[in-house]
Scaffold this motif. Sequence first.
Motif, PDB file in Angstrom:
ATOM      1  N   LEU A 114     -22.871  47.196  56.755  1.00 29.61           N
ATOM      2  CA  LEU A 114     -23.661  46.021  57.084  1.00 29.61           C
ATOM      3  C   LEU A 114     -23.364  45.495  58.487  1.00 29.61           C
ATOM      4  O   LEU A 114     -24.292  45.176  59.246  1.00 29.61           O
ATOM      5  N   GLU A 115     -22.109  45.372  58.843  1.00 29.35           N
ATOM      6  CA  GLU A 115     -21.755  44.800  60.151  1.00 29.35           C
ATOM      7  C   GLU A 115     -22.346  45.630  61.288  1.00 29.35           C
ATOM      8  O   GLU A 115     -22.875  45.081  62.255  1.00 29.35           O
ATOM      9  N   VAL A 116     -22.282  46.955  61.168  1.00 25.85           N
ATOM     10  CA  VAL A 116     -22.833  47.826  62.210  1.00 25.85           C
ATOM     11  C   VAL A 116     -24.347  47.685  62.269  1.00 25.85           C
ATOM     12  O   VAL A 116     -24.929  47.531  63.354  1.00 25.85           O
ATOM     13  N   ALA A 117     -24.984  47.735  61.115  1.00 27.04           N
ATOM     14  CA  ALA A 117     -26.440  47.622  61.084  1.00 27.04           C
ATOM     15  C   ALA A 117     -26.900  46.285  61.643  1.00 27.04           C
ATOM     16  O   ALA A 117     -27.861  46.215  62.427  1.00 27.04           O
ATOM     17  N   ALA A 118     -26.233  45.191  61.242  1.00 27.02           N
ATOM     18  CA  ALA A 118     -26.622  43.865  61.708  1.00 27.02           C
ATOM     19  C   ALA A 118     -26.427  43.728  63.208  1.00 27.02           C
ATOM     20  O   ALA A 118     -27.291  43.197  63.917  1.00 27.02           O
ATOM     21  N   ALA A 119     -25.302  44.226  63.721  1.00 27.51           N
ATOM     22  CA  ALA A 119     -25.011  44.084  65.151  1.00 27.51           C
ATOM     23  C   ALA A 119     -25.990  44.886  65.999  1.00 27.51           C
ATOM     24  O   ALA A 119     -26.511  44.388  67.011  1.00 27.51           O
ATOM     25  N   LEU A 120     -26.284  46.114  65.598  1.00 27.12           N
ATOM     26  CA  LEU A 120     -27.160  46.955  66.415  1.00 27.12           C
ATOM     27  C   LEU A 120     -28.627  46.569  66.266  1.00 27.12           C
ATOM     28  O   LEU A 120     -29.391  46.612  67.246  1.00 27.12           O
ATOM     29  N   ALA A 121     -29.039  46.177  65.065  1.00 29.22           N
ATOM     30  CA  ALA A 121     -30.416  45.707  64.898  1.00 29.22           C
ATOM     31  C   ALA A 121     -30.630  44.432  65.699  1.00 29.22           C
ATOM     32  O   ALA A 121     -31.690  44.231  66.320  1.00 29.22           O
ATOM     33  N   ALA A 122     -29.625  43.556  65.704  1.00 28.81           N
ATOM     34  CA  ALA A 122     -29.726  42.328  66.487  1.00 28.81           C
ATOM     35  C   ALA A 122     -29.783  42.629  67.979  1.00 28.81           C
ATOM     36  O   ALA A 122     -30.548  41.999  68.721  1.00 28.81           O
ATOM     37  N   LYS A 123     -29.002  43.589  68.431  1.00 30.68           N
ATOM     38  CA  LYS A 123     -29.039  43.957  69.850  1.00 30.68           C
ATOM     39  C   LYS A 123     -30.414  44.511  70.226  1.00 30.68           C
ATOM     40  O   LYS A 123     -30.959  44.176  71.286  1.00 30.68           O
ATOM     41  N   ALA A 124     -30.976  45.342  69.354  1.00 27.55           N
ATOM     42  CA  ALA A 124     -32.310  45.888  69.613  1.00 27.55           C
ATOM     43  C   ALA A 124     -33.340  44.773  69.689  1.00 27.55           C
ATOM     44  O   ALA A 124     -34.146  44.706  70.625  1.00 27.55           O
ATOM     45  N   ALA A 125     -33.314  43.867  68.714  1.00 23.53           N
ATOM     46  CA  ALA A 125     -34.301  42.791  68.676  1.00 23.53           C
ATOM     47  C   ALA A 125     -34.145  41.835  69.845  1.00 23.53           C
ATOM     48  O   ALA A 125     -35.134  41.343  70.399  1.00 23.53           O
ATOM     49  N   ALA A 126     -32.892  41.570  70.231  1.00 23.84           N
ATOM     50  CA  ALA A 126     -32.640  40.602  71.297  1.00 23.84           C
ATOM     51  C   ALA A 126     -33.025  41.129  72.669  1.00 23.84           C
ATOM     52  O   ALA A 126     -33.234  40.340  73.604  1.00 23.84           O
ATOM     53  N   ASP A 146     -25.059  33.455  61.923  1.00 25.72           N
ATOM     54  CA  ASP A 146     -23.775  34.155  62.066  1.00 25.72           C
ATOM     55  C   ASP A 146     -23.507  35.110  60.908  1.00 25.72           C
ATOM     56  O   ASP A 146     -22.913  36.171  61.094  1.00 25.72           O
ATOM     57  N   ASP A 147     -23.930  34.736  59.706  1.00 28.81           N
ATOM     58  CA  ASP A 147     -23.706  35.566  58.527  1.00 28.81           C
ATOM     59  C   ASP A 147     -24.393  36.918  58.709  1.00 28.81           C
ATOM     60  O   ASP A 147     -25.581  36.975  59.069  1.00 28.81           O
ATOM     61  N   PRO A 148     -23.696  38.046  58.478  1.00 25.70           N
ATOM     62  CA  PRO A 148     -24.296  39.349  58.767  1.00 25.70           C
ATOM     63  C   PRO A 148     -25.530  39.688  57.929  1.00 25.70           C
ATOM     64  O   PRO A 148     -26.427  40.376  58.412  1.00 25.70           O
ATOM     65  N   VAL A 149     -25.597  39.221  56.683  1.00 18.93           N
ATOM     66  CA  VAL A 149     -26.784  39.488  55.868  1.00 18.93           C
ATOM     67  C   VAL A 149     -27.992  38.775  56.473  1.00 18.93           C
ATOM     68  O   VAL A 149     -29.067  39.365  56.655  1.00 18.93           O
ATOM     69  N   ARG A 150     -27.816  37.495  56.783  1.00 16.83           N
ATOM     70  CA  ARG A 150     -28.913  36.739  57.393  1.00 16.83           C
ATOM     71  C   ARG A 150     -29.234  37.276  58.787  1.00 16.83           C
ATOM     72  O   ARG A 150     -30.398  37.278  59.201  1.00 16.83           O
ATOM     73  N   ARG A 151     -28.223  37.722  59.500  1.00 16.43           N
ATOM     74  CA  ARG A 151     -28.443  38.266  60.846  1.00 16.43           C
ATOM     75  C   ARG A 151     -29.268  39.544  60.775  1.00 16.43           C
ATOM     76  O   ARG A 151     -30.178  39.760  61.581  1.00 16.43           O
ATOM     77  N   LEU A 152     -28.955  40.396  59.799  1.00 11.80           N
ATOM     78  CA  LEU A 152     -29.719  41.626  59.632  1.00 11.80           C
ATOM     79  C   LEU A 152     -31.163  41.303  59.270  1.00 11.80           C
ATOM     80  O   LEU A 152     -32.099  41.899  59.809  1.00 11.80           O
ATOM     81  N   TRP A 153     -31.352  40.350  58.344  1.00  9.76           N
ATOM     82  CA  TRP A 153     -32.719  39.998  57.958  1.00  9.76           C
ATOM     83  C   TRP A 153     -33.485  39.409  59.140  1.00  9.76           C
ATOM     84  O   TRP A 153     -34.649  39.749  59.362  1.00  9.76           O
ATOM     85  N   HIS A 154     -32.851  38.546  59.904  1.00  9.31           N
ATOM     86  CA  HIS A 154     -33.529  37.945  61.057  1.00  9.31           C
ATOM     87  C   HIS A 154     -33.901  39.024  62.078  1.00  9.31           C
ATOM     88  O   HIS A 154     -35.006  39.007  62.636  1.00  9.31           O
TER      89      HIS A 154
END
Length: 298
Positions: A114-126, A146-154
Amino acid sequence: MTTAARRPELARRFFDRFEPIHAVTYFAPESRSAMDQLGCRGFWEGYFAGRAAPLETAAAPVVTALFYNFSAARVAKSLTRAWATTSPAAALRARSDGAAAALTRCGVADDDRLEVAAALAAKAAATAPLDGRALFAANAALPWPDDPVRRLWHAATLLREHRGDGHVAALVAAGVTGRESNVLQAAGGTIPADYVKRARDYDETEWQSCTARLAARGLLTDDGALTEAGAQLRRDIETVTDTVALGALAGLADDEVGALFAALTPLTRRVVAAGDVPDQTPMGLRRDELDDDSAHLG
């Protein structure tokens, strides 16, 4: 490999992986319940309130234009009722709460990827380009959780609206209206016509009117079957959509894209296996290669 060298199919495969993460907000019981608790009555009031909330209280014609393929009457009716009982700020909170609860139930929160997916998906989106993408920009203006689940969904929400804005631009450039696009999609066999008519509020008169206009262009036969010209136009639109959607991965190096696919795909499998997102949706999701975690960049 530069973004220009990446094939459009990469963007399509990426969509098949992030869209189910986002789509729980429409179909999961936790998401439906969160919107119901705000006073939204039925699926569509919750849908339009949640998805339009980043636009604050934009006029219904603005939402209709950005969402593109919905009935103007449906948008106006749903938003009028929704904003009579709740607010965009409350809808945003409920949307995030419902999606996070649904993804947690699906097992996303318990996965060490989850942490990897959330961080990289967020970087792509940002780092995805904002130009010409109003719905994406409205979501991009929201604060990152900040929460990784919510970050991934966002992040998944940003990525799907980024792709959707590009798809609308491709349809506009091809001269296909929002209402015609549903008819063309059904003719291509992606989803049954009866399903589209129910999901997007067509009466027979409007459906036949759209069919007649597309037939006059040589894209459909008089009885609504897809012609070769229509099939080619659909392929062209999808290629343009995929090509411009590649910009959402431009901020990631190849090894990061590979890591994102490897981390995200198993999470998507968990969401799909939970059964909340129906097999048949207007998004036309593909599930036949979700067993493949590779981005195939090499």
